[in-house]
Each structure stands twice: as structure tokens, then as C-alpha cells.
Scaffold this active site. Structure first.
Site, short mmCIF file in Angstrom:
data_model
loop_
_atom_site.label_atom_id
_atom_site.label_comp_id
_atom_site.label_asym_id
_atom_site.label_seq_id
_atom_site.Cartn_x
_atom_site.Cartn_y
_atom_site.Cartn_z
N THR A 65 58.30 8.69 26.57
CA THR A 65 59.75 8.80 26.74
C THR A 65 60.20 10.24 26.51
O THR A 65 59.57 11.00 25.77
CB THR A 65 60.51 7.85 25.79
OG1 THR A 65 60.24 8.21 24.43
CG2 THR A 65 60.11 6.40 26.03
N SER A 101 60.18 12.93 28.40
CA SER A 101 59.02 13.81 28.61
C SER A 101 59.25 14.85 29.70
O SER A 101 58.29 15.39 30.25
CB SER A 101 57.78 12.96 28.90
OG SER A 101 58.06 11.95 29.84
N THR A 102 60.51 15.12 30.02
CA THR A 102 60.76 16.15 31.03
C THR A 102 60.76 17.54 30.42
O THR A 102 60.79 18.54 31.14
CB THR A 102 62.10 15.90 31.76
OG1 THR A 102 63.14 15.83 30.78
CG2 THR A 102 62.06 14.61 32.55
N GLY A 108 60.00 19.91 26.37
CA GLY A 108 59.65 19.91 24.95
C GLY A 108 58.34 19.23 24.62
O GLY A 108 57.37 19.26 25.38
N ILE A 109 58.32 18.61 23.44
CA ILE A 109 57.11 17.96 22.93
C ILE A 109 56.66 16.84 23.89
O ILE A 109 55.48 16.68 24.16
CB ILE A 109 57.38 17.41 21.51
CG1 ILE A 109 57.57 18.58 20.53
CG2 ILE A 109 56.25 16.50 21.04
CD1 ILE A 109 58.06 18.17 19.13
N GLY A 110 57.61 16.11 24.43
CA GLY A 110 57.29 15.00 25.33
C GLY A 110 56.56 15.49 26.57
O GLY A 110 55.59 14.87 27.02
N SER A 164 59.19 12.87 12.27
CA SER A 164 59.40 14.27 11.91
C SER A 164 59.16 14.45 10.42
O SER A 164 59.34 13.50 9.64
CB SER A 164 60.86 14.66 12.21
OG SER A 164 61.16 15.92 11.65
N TYR A 180 69.97 12.46 11.17
CA TYR A 180 68.68 12.61 11.87
C TYR A 180 67.54 12.17 10.94
O TYR A 180 66.68 11.36 11.33
CB TYR A 180 68.52 14.06 12.29
CG TYR A 180 67.17 14.40 12.88
CD1 TYR A 180 66.79 13.91 14.13
CD2 TYR A 180 66.27 15.24 12.20
CE1 TYR A 180 65.55 14.24 14.68
CE2 TYR A 180 65.03 15.57 12.75
CZ TYR A 180 64.68 15.07 13.99
OH TYR A 180 63.46 15.39 14.53
#
Ligand code: NAD
Length: 264
Positions: free
Chosen positions: A13, A15-16, A18-20, A141, A154
């Protein structure tokens, strides 16, 4: 160790970028069929183009869906009814004083960061247990352990993910399905770059310099004394998704550069 995920379908999810995105790339390099998700058709298409450039023989799919509600999650599960690997990476963050966070914002953080993963796990875990194979990873995190005072909303969602992952791992007891959480520390994703951009514009310094200074001053316990790259985080996630990681489950695995100042 050679990680081979050929024949496995992985849903990652958010995933366009950054980390994804780095996780999607890592899983694709290992041979998995990777389903990319972002909020718009344009962002999904551009991520697919970038992935094809990086991994020319990648097997890819994509689905645009905002995961902040059940309808968005349903779009993903309709697009990909079964998955061997689920990486719950979707997560929003931002600095905000506690007294300024209203109920709607608390609810939004809960829906995106916690309920998206709950809904997807509820859908995919049953099939994994029936097939006696599967991997679920929650991207939590270090902020789920060291709650930042300027991001309490967060931190709360990231602690919740640890608890859900541990519970689901126990639910799958005795099967070959593993459920884990991975805890990155400060990581140079697009989202973090965006967060630091205003400060860079104001001071004329580079975002990378500001990020290193942020780690040294605001996350001073960092042992690596720098932010991680998205690839460094993805490497751990790809391992956890591999057949080789079969005895690691119910764990909270840190890739935080040592920020959390405990041995275990
Ligand atoms: P990012 O902001 O760089 O990338 C976010 C991606 O999420 C984008 O592709 C965006 O389109 C997508 N997205 C955002 N909201 C969405 C929604 N409602 N539905 C679907 N897609 C959505 O994020 P990142 O920094 O790579 O963070 C990814 C995960 O890692 C988050 O869960 C975050 O909490 C966690 N994390 C990040 C850091 C860090 O320093 N970057 C540290 C610890 C944990």
C-alpha cells in the site's frame, strides 16, 4: 542468501513514493508480482513506469485507491482478491501540537494508519491461513515506541500497529504465515523531504543537510547519526517477506539506525 519470490503476489500500500516505492522495487527485483497502490491513476501510472525502468522484467499491477476508508480498501481487494504478501505501508504524519489536533484529525490518522491495515489483513489473512503460507508486514515506526511530543496522534497509531501485528501473528499460530512489524527511524522519503522543504527554502540550506541536523538534534540517540535511505528500510522488509524469514513472526523489527535506546 538468494531471495526468490517468483510466483508470489505482493500488495504494497501507498507505494507510489517513499518507503513503499522502495519496497515495491525490492520485491519486484526478487521476482514477486507486485501490486502498486497510490491515490490517483496518474501517481500509480508514473510509479509503474519508474519501476519498469528500474526492473525491466518486473511483473506489475496497479490500483488507485485512497485507503482512508473501507471503500478504498475494497477497491484494492477487488483488484487483487488473493495475495501471498501484504505490506501495510500506508501512513500519514506531520508535526502538530497536541492542543491543535481536533477529533476529525485523530479519526483521520486512525483510519489511514490503523484501519487500512486492519481491513486489508482481515481480507487477506484468511486465505493465507487456508493456504498455509503468507507474509504480512506492518510498517510502524520508532515513533510507536518513542512517542514524539509534537506527533502524539501519529505515535499512537504506530503503537497500535505493533499490537495488531503481534495479535495477528498469534492468530496464525502453528501455520506458515508470519506477521511482523518493521520500525523505521527517520528515513529520506518524499514525505520527509516535503516536511523539511519549508525550512530549506527559509534557510537556503539543502534538505539533506537539514535532515542530518534534524537527526542529530531531535533524534540524538541515533547511532548512525543520519537518516536512513528508503532502500535500507526496504531491504529488511524484503527479507521479512522471504521464505528464509520463516521463523520470524510476532516481532517488532527495527531499522531505525539505533534511535530506540534499548538493547532488545
Ligand atoms: P511518503 O509520504 O514519502 O509516501 C507516501 C505514499 O503514500 C505516497 O505514495 C502517497 O501517494 C501515499 N498515500 C498517502 N496517503 C494515502 C492514502 N490515504 N491512501 C493511499 N496512499 C496514500 O511516506 P513515507 O515517509 O515513505 O512513509 C511510509 C510509511 O513509513 C508510513 O507508514 C510512515 O508512517 C512510515 N515511516 C516513515 C518514516 C520516515 O521517516 N519517512 C519513519 C518511520 C515510519
Amino acid at each position: 542468501m538468494q531471495i526468490d519470490l517468483k510466483g508470489k503476489t505482493a500488495v504494497v500500500t501507498a507505494s507510489t513514493a517513499g518507503i513503499g516505492f522502495a519496497i515495491a522495487e525490492g520485491l519486484a527485483r526478487a521476482g514477486a508480482h507486485v501490486v502498486v497502490n497510490g491515490r490517483s491513476d496518474a501517481s500509480v501510472q508514473s510509479a509503474l513506469d519508474k519501476l519498469r525502468d528500474a526492473v525491466p522484467d518486473a511483473s506489475l499491477g496497479g490500483v488507485a485507491a485512497d485507503l482512508s476508508d473501507a471503500a478504498g480498501v475494497a477497491r484494492v481487494t477487488q483488484h487483487t482478491p488473493d495475495a501471498d504478501i501484504l505490506v501495510n505501508n500506508a501512513g500519514i504524519y506531520g508535526l502538530k501540537p497536541f492542543f491543535d489536533i481536533d477529533d476529525a484529525e485523530w479519526e483521520h490518522y486512525f483510519q489511514v494508519n490503523v484501519m487500512s491495515g486492519v481491513r486489508l489483513a482481515r481480507h487477506y489473512l484468511k486465505g493465507m491461513i487456508e493456504r498455509n503460507a503468507g507474509r504480512i508486514v506492518f510498517i510502524s515506526s520508532e515513533s510507536g515506541l518513542n512517542i514524539p511530543v509534537d506527533m502524539i496522534h501519529y505515535g499512537f497509531t504506530k503503537t497500535a500497529q505493533l499490537s495488531i501485528a503481534r495479535g495477528l501473528a498469534k492468530l496464525a499460530a502453528g501455520t506458515r504465515v508470519t506477521v511482523n512489524s518493521v520500525l523505521p527511524g527517520p528515513t529520506m522519503s518524499e514525505g520527509v523531504r516535503e516536511m523539511l522543504k519549508a525550512q530549506a527554502d527559509e534557510t537556503g540550506r539543502s534538505i539533506d543537510d537539514i535532515a542530518v541536523e534534524f537527526v542529530r538534534s531531535e533524534r540524538a540517540s541515533s547511532i548512525i547519526q543520519r537518516p536512513a535511505t528508503t532502500e535500507e528500510v526496504a531491504n529488511l522488509v524484503v527479507y521479512v517477506c522471504s521464505p528464509q524469514a520463516s521463523a520470524t513472526t510476532g516481532a517488532a523489527l527495527r531499522v531505525d539506525g539505533g534511535v530506540v535506546d534499548t538493547i532488545a
